[in-house]
Write a protein that holds these residues in place. Structure first.
Motif, mmCIF file in Angstrom:
data_model
loop_
_atom_site.group_PDB
_atom_site.id
_atom_site.type_symbol
_atom_site.label_atom_id
_atom_site.label_comp_id
_atom_site.label_asym_id
_atom_site.label_seq_id
_atom_site.Cartn_x
_atom_site.Cartn_y
_atom_site.Cartn_z
ATOM 1 N N SER A 179 2.015 3.657 2.057
ATOM 2 C CA SER A 179 1.814 3.373 0.634
ATOM 3 C C SER A 179 0.531 2.589 0.403
ATOM 4 N N ARG A 180 0.255 1.657 1.290
ATOM 5 C CA ARG A 180 -0.973 0.874 1.162
ATOM 6 C C ARG A 180 -2.206 1.766 1.309
ATOM 7 N N SER A 181 -2.153 2.691 2.270
ATOM 8 C CA SER A 181 -3.301 3.581 2.475
ATOM 9 C C SER A 181 -3.506 4.493 1.269
ATOM 10 N N ILE A 182 -2.408 4.975 0.689
ATOM 11 C CA ILE A 182 -2.507 5.841 -0.495
ATOM 12 C C ILE A 182 -3.014 5.046 -1.690
ATOM 13 N N ALA A 183 -2.500 3.836 -1.862
ATOM 14 C CA ALA A 183 -2.955 2.994 -2.970
ATOM 15 C C ALA A 183 -4.457 2.737 -2.879
ATOM 16 N N GLU A 184 -4.954 2.500 -1.676
ATOM 17 C CA GLU A 184 -6.386 2.276 -1.485
ATOM 18 C C GLU A 184 -7.182 3.545 -1.786
ATOM 19 N N ASP A 210 12.118 12.734 0.873
ATOM 20 C CA ASP A 210 12.442 11.311 0.947
ATOM 21 C C ASP A 210 11.176 10.467 1.090
ATOM 22 N N THR A 211 10.208 10.975 1.856
ATOM 23 C CA THR A 211 8.934 10.266 1.985
ATOM 24 C C THR A 211 8.260 10.139 0.631
ATOM 25 N N THR A 212 8.212 11.238 -0.113
ATOM 26 C CA THR A 212 7.633 11.201 -1.453
ATOM 27 C C THR A 212 8.351 10.179 -2.323
ATOM 28 N N ARG A 213 9.678 10.217 -2.306
ATOM 29 C CA ARG A 213 10.464 9.306 -3.144
ATOM 30 C C ARG A 213 10.173 7.848 -2.811
ATOM 31 N N MET A 214 10.167 7.520 -1.514
ATOM 32 C CA MET A 214 9.976 6.128 -1.112
ATOM 33 C C MET A 214 8.573 5.625 -1.442
ATOM 34 N N VAL A 215 7.564 6.473 -1.235
ATOM 35 C CA VAL A 215 6.197 6.069 -1.554
ATOM 36 C C VAL A 215 6.030 5.929 -3.069
ATOM 37 N N ALA A 216 6.605 6.869 -3.819
ATOM 38 C CA ALA A 216 6.506 6.797 -5.284
ATOM 39 C C ALA A 216 7.139 5.510 -5.805
ATOM 40 N N GLU A 217 8.272 5.127 -5.220
ATOM 41 C CA GLU A 217 8.919 3.880 -5.620
ATOM 42 C C GLU A 217 8.047 2.681 -5.269
ATOM 43 N N LYS A 218 7.455 2.722 -4.092
ATOM 44 C CA LYS A 218 6.608 1.619 -3.629
ATOM 45 C C LYS A 218 5.383 1.460 -4.529
ATOM 46 N N LEU A 219 4.839 2.582 -4.996
ATOM 47 C CA LEU A 219 3.625 2.551 -5.804
ATOM 48 C C LEU A 219 3.914 2.540 -7.299
#
Length: 345
Positions: free
Chosen positions: A168-173, A229-238
């Motif tokens: 999530s951090r890498s995607i946010a960056e 599930d990966t998409t869901r968790m990252v979307a929640e994180k971001l």
């Protein structure tokens, strides 16, 4: 003595069509990649695909090839170097296909006195054509050449909170300075039959829109569920809002049904529907490679612009990020000090 073998997909030795053909032959003749009877696989791969695809693939590799070599190989080597600096355990690198063989990687560890190996398939989600084929091949090699070795494998790590944090951090960056309306999570595709074959319950996986969100032990080996599930968790994180992100699958081959929706058609459909600014992330890939650098960043952008899209952002894979290297080193050290199942399973 313990040692670790990092394993990625592999790459041709060069962009020469002969090297690409050799690589594709090994890759596509793997019964866990094209899971049909051997006679049919030979007919399809050596009778049809290898007579046309190597030149096309070689041209694609030429577009993304670095001066140092294959991006996937170079990035994997950089990651290995960083992990080695962060742990006292010997760390070797191998590829499932190509000249950097699993046998060479295991031999490198044995030559250092290693008797217990942890393999780390560099795939967050489990799939027949990725994690499983590595585990099976390593066991074949162990029995034939390294009977003294004790081997274990890192399970799929897609839902580990610390991994989701890094991803999530890498995607946010990657999105920090991007102008986008929608984030498309694109994962490598697999045939639908692979999902059913990996279903340990033999009844749960129907790919009907509900099975992946209904609790089941089948999810341990369900690639589709793990991607969603990966998409869901990252979307929640971001804190991505519903409707501003979605999931698709790329790189299909042949005429059998593969996981849908397809990435190329999704990009086209979104552009035609009026989306002007699209960002794409590729969480099934740890290292940027042909599928991310050419299929997404080049072909995908071309499709998007052809149908009226304007801004097209591709977020890099984790590659050799320091925090990802540290995460792998942390898992390695946990395994070194404790039992794998209690430490990181």
């Amino acid at each position: 003595m313990k040692g670790v073998l990092l394993v990625n997909l592999g790459s041709p030795d060069s962009t020469n069509p002969k090297d690409v053909k050799k690589y594709l032959d090994e890759f596509l003749m793997d019964p866990r990649v094209i899971d049909v009877p051997r006679w049919a696989r030979i007919l399809l791969v050596r009778g049809i695909i290898l007579n046309t695809r190597p030149k096309k693939s070689a041209a694609a590799y030429q577009k993304i090839w670095w001066e140092e070599g294959s991006p996937l190989i170079v990035l994997s080597e950089r990651l290995q170097d960083k992990v080695k600096q962060k742990t006292t355990v010997p760390v070797a690198l191998a590829m499932r296909y190509g000249s950097m063989t699993l046998q060479k990687g295991l031999q490198e560890l044995v030559d250092q006195g290693v008797t217990e190996v942890l393999t780390i398939p560099l795939y967050p989600q489990f799939a027949m054509a990725t994690t499983e084929t590595i585990d099976v091949k390593v066991e074949e090699l162990r029995k034939e050449f390294f009977p003294q070795l004790e081997v274990s494998s890192l399970p799929a790590f897609y839902k580990k909170p610390e991994y989701i944090d890094v991803l999530s951090r890498s995607i946010a960056e990657g999105l920090e300075n991007a102008d986008y309306e929608h984030v498309l999570f694109s994962y490598h595709g697999v045939p639908e039959r692979h999902i059913r074959k990996s279903d340990i319950t033999k009844s749960h996986c129907k790919i009907d829109g509900s099975c992946c969100v209904t609790a089941s032990e089948a999810h341990k080996y369900c690639y589709r569920h793990q991607c969603l599930d990966t998409t869901r968790m990252v979307a929640e994180k971001l804190n991505l809002k519903e409707g501003t992100f979605s999931t698709s699958f790329q790189s299909r081959l042949g005429f059998d049904p593969w996981l849908q929706p397809y990435t190329d058609r999704t990009i086209e459909r979104m552009g035609l529907a009026g989306t002007k600014k699209l960002a794409i992330v590729t969480p099934a890939f740890v290292s940027d490679c042909l599928e991310t650098l050419e299929e997404i960043a080049m072909e995908g952008e071309e499709i998007f612009h052809e149908v009226g899209g304007k801004d097209f952002t591709v977020v890099p894979c984790l590659n050799d990020r320091d925090d990802f290297a540290q995460l792998l080193a942390d898992w390695i050290d946990q395994w070194r000090l404790k039992d794998l199942k209690t430490a990181i399973a």
